[in-house]
Design a protein around this motif. Sequence first.
Motif: not given
Length: 337
Positions: A327-333
């Motif tokens: 997930d892209a949000t998980a990578i950002l976090n």
Amino acid sequence: MYYVVMPSRDIRENLATEQYLMNQKNFDEPLVLFYIEKPCIIVGRNQNTMEELNNDYVREHQITVTRRLSGGGAVYQDLGNLCFSFVVDAQDEKFGDFQKITQPMVDALHQLGATGAAVSGRNDILIDGKKFSGNAMYTRNGKTFSHGTLSYDVDLDVLTHALKVNPDKIQSKGIKSIRSRVTNIRPYLKPEYQNLTTEQFRDILLLALFHADNLADIQEHEYQITAADQAQIDQLRQQYYDNWDWVYGKSPKFTVKNRKHFDMGTIDARLQIEHGKIQGIKFYGDFFGSQDVQQLEQQLVGVVYNYDALQQALQPIDLDQYFHGIDATAILNLIAP
């Protein structure tokens, strides 16, 4: 379908051959490759080589180390292991669909008696809950290869000493050691297939794939490496697989290190921050992606190191092409402060 049986027992030669056949030759049908190696470790494209090895053990036992083009994790191979590779048109296969592309090999193993063999997780083939085959993919210029290992009679004790597995990966899979979850396929085969050489095992699998009774019947499907081919293969070996910079590189010192294991792989992000901006960033791990993660690293250099700036920088980027299935949000976090 065409096939190539590689005579070399050097992983560097064989990976160069695989790369050449994928990028420089055009076949009108899928191509399957078979190769066998002396003791070696092959790390995934995005891994930090020094962190994946028991370096003292590898040096003492003179185990060859190289890096492959595809993602995924480090693997150990010896003369009891058989490697296979399918080369197909990228438009015919969905990137990351290991179950589909390895199914012919699984079906062949079923014919030999290993009826419990099945693709499990994201890229492993298991039997009795244990792994005997790991697989990885690479796509370029409209072609995809999916290559994998088949542990027929590998020295599993050497394997467990040579590879250094990060504890968070072991814990996430609920296991105590790498030794507890790997096996050889040999004891699961029919009795007549349990005392073969690796070469004999290869030939029987090849016949099963082609539904043939003897090698003479499929000889017209074999591609022979020419002298002109070999000259280009030698260049690729020097450029990549014998090249220290490609295999090890120079790991920079980062002031920020964040690592997390996801269902589709581990990402180890290392960042150097100076004057509030990202001066250097490197992604290591056994994740898969259809694009080179270095492209993403280059795009992030110079970005202000805060959540909003990173969110804005990542928003127009399709992160799935670098970290397939994560997930892209998980990578950002993971990378944001």
